[in-house]
Scaffold this motif. Structure first.
Motif, short mmCIF file in Angstrom:
data_model
loop_
_atom_site.label_atom_id
_atom_site.label_comp_id
_atom_site.label_asym_id
_atom_site.label_seq_id
_atom_site.Cartn_x
_atom_site.Cartn_y
_atom_site.Cartn_z
N GLY A 13 0.88 -1.17 0.01
CA GLY A 13 0.08 0.08 -0.13
C GLY A 13 1.02 1.13 0.12
O GLY A 13 1.56 1.35 0.92
N SER A 14 0.52 2.27 -0.86
CA SER A 14 1.45 3.28 -1.08
C SER A 14 0.69 4.68 -0.66
O SER A 14 0.94 5.73 -1.27
N GLY A 15 -0.46 4.38 0.35
CA GLY A 15 -0.90 5.46 0.85
C GLY A 15 -0.10 6.46 1.83
O GLY A 15 1.16 6.13 1.79
N LEU A 16 -0.72 7.13 2.63
CA LEU A 16 0.14 8.17 3.54
C LEU A 16 0.99 7.21 4.56
O LEU A 16 2.11 7.59 4.82
N PHE A 21 6.19 5.52 5.75
CA PHE A 21 7.22 4.45 6.68
C PHE A 21 8.28 4.22 5.67
O PHE A 21 9.55 4.18 5.88
N ALA A 22 8.02 4.07 4.25
CA ALA A 22 8.87 3.81 3.18
C ALA A 22 10.02 4.82 3.28
O ALA A 22 11.22 4.51 3.32
N HIS A 23 9.60 6.34 3.33
CA HIS A 23 10.42 7.28 3.44
C HIS A 23 11.46 7.16 4.48
O HIS A 23 12.49 7.48 4.31
N ASN A 44 -5.85 7.28 -1.21
CA ASN A 44 -7.06 7.99 -1.51
C ASN A 44 -6.69 9.71 -1.45
O ASN A 44 -7.53 10.36 -1.56
N ILE A 45 -5.53 9.91 -1.06
CA ILE A 45 -5.22 11.38 -1.50
C ILE A 45 -4.96 11.71 -2.78
O ILE A 45 -4.43 12.96 -2.97
N ILE A 202 3.26 15.59 -2.42
CA ILE A 202 3.70 14.82 -1.03
C ILE A 202 4.07 13.59 -1.14
O ILE A 202 5.04 12.82 -0.76
N ILE A 203 3.29 12.78 -1.95
CA ILE A 203 3.36 11.34 -2.11
C ILE A 203 4.76 10.93 -2.84
O ILE A 203 5.74 10.18 -2.67
#
Length: 372
Positions: A13-16, A21-23, A44-45, A202-203
């Motif tokens: 999942g690549s949501g916020l 967490f990945a960052h 969803n953003i 942001i993403i």
């Protein structure tokens, strides 16, 4: 990719939550692989550019927080504008300011002072003898009286939830601000705004340097993906992870209807709530107003509640007693998964604002690095 190649973290999942967490892990020198079943990152953003307007594809997202650290954190990826959320309620063509404040009270009753407004609310509910509210209806009546409840809360809420207000828990309505000042700002938070250029900035910033695979469903080859990483960060539905062993958790869902209008300004406000029972949609968003746009055309989205949410996109957890009992069983299973971190709105089955998702991801990533 060679089958023996390993990652420190597989993030589903690549949501916020997943992106944050990945960052943090990538900053710490960890190797992350991010999967998402959609054709875009950001959950969803996500925004889509239509008529040169950043359209909030999954409904309006307004960033707000009192936490300066979190505000500074998101501002490293994009500059935020000064957007203030001031929705309008439309009841059969009558327009009222939200949240409920002195402007609303004046429009309804002609009251001009907080004392007059409070007296009018007290007069309206005196005969109801409400003690400790037992459901949403009683809580709303106690807060704002019968007029506002009937015009601006009852039908809107029942459309949203697909249930009678008397069947909904009282705590739901406690999120709603009621002010005895002339203040149309929906949120009380110190920091508020929309990223200039949309949330994709942001993403993109959060996922910079990470390997991301879109159109990839974790569940279609679960064994393969699990074998590629030391640990899993799972942000999907917690019941799905455990193959719905104890049954499905309930969600409220929505569908969106997009329209392009050959006019520069359609409704004069970013968010308009339709609070009567007859209008089938709950809200209309006019996206250009989130960024003070001056484009020659405008784009709106009508938001409809989905009655049968079982096969629809999950948006809002239904945190009633039955679902919380089922959730506890899944949480007990999750606590035994030593190599899996569950995080975010779906994996934790809780309503999160954006800043809360980021805070949760930062805390869990910090704990991971501390426990190495």
């Amino acid at each position: 990719m060679k089958s023996e190649e390993k990652y420190d973290y597989l993030i589903v999942g690549s949501g916020l939550f997943g992106a944050t967490f990945a960052h943090e892990m990538t900053k710490a020198g960890k190797k992350c692989l991010v999967l998402d079943k959609r054709d875009h990152a950001g959950g969803n953003i996500h925004c889509k550019k239509i008529e040169d307007i950043n359209v909030h594809w999954y409904g309006a997202h307004i960033f707000h927080t009192n936490d300066k650290f979190l505000w500074d954190y998101v501002n490293q990826f994009a500059e935020f504008n000064r957007y203030t959320n001031s929705p309008i309620a439309n009841y059969k063509g009558e327009l009222y300011n939200l949240p409920f404040n002195m402007n609303t009270f004046y429009s309804l009753w002609g009251t001009k002072t907080p004392k007059e407004a409070k007296e009018e609310i007290a007069r309206q509910i005196k005969h109801l003898n409400i003690g400790e509210p037992q459901n949403l209806e009683e809580q709303a009546l106690k807060l704002v009286g019968t007029d506002i409840y009937e015009k601006l809360i009852k039908h809107y809420t029942e459309k949203q939830w697909g249930k009678k207000a008397t069947e909904l828990p009282a705590f739901i309505i406690k999120r709603l601000p009621v002010r005895f000042t002339y203040d149309n700002n929906y949120f009380n938070d110190k920091y508020q705004g929309i990223p200039i250029g949309g949330y994709n900035k942001i993403i993109d910033g959060l996922l910079d340097g990470c390997e991301v695979r879109l159109n990839t469903d974790f569940f279609e080859d679960r064994t393969k993906w699990l074998s590629l990483a030391e640990k899993i960060v799972y942000t999907g539905k917690i019941d799905a992870y455990f193959d719905y062993r104890f049954g499905e958790l309930e969600y409220r869902s929505l569908r969106y209807e997009l329209e392009v209008h050959d006019t520069e300004n359609y409704q004069g406000n970013a968010v308009m709530n339709f609070t009567d029972a007859e209008t089938p949609y709950t809200r209309v968003y006019e996206h250009k107003h989130f960024e003070f746009g001056t484009q020659p055309k405008t784009v709106t989205t009508k938001e409809y509640p989905v009655k049968d949410a079982q096969n629809a996109e999950p948006y809002y957890p239904v945190n009633d007693e039955k679902n919380m009992h089922t959730l506890k069983k899944y949480q007990d299973l999750a606590s035994k998964e030593e190599k899996v971190i569950f995080g975010g709105r779906l994996a934790e089955y809780r309503y999160y604002d954006m800043h809360q998702v980021i805070a949760s991801a930062l805390l869990k990533s910090k704990n991971e690095l501390k426990n190495e």
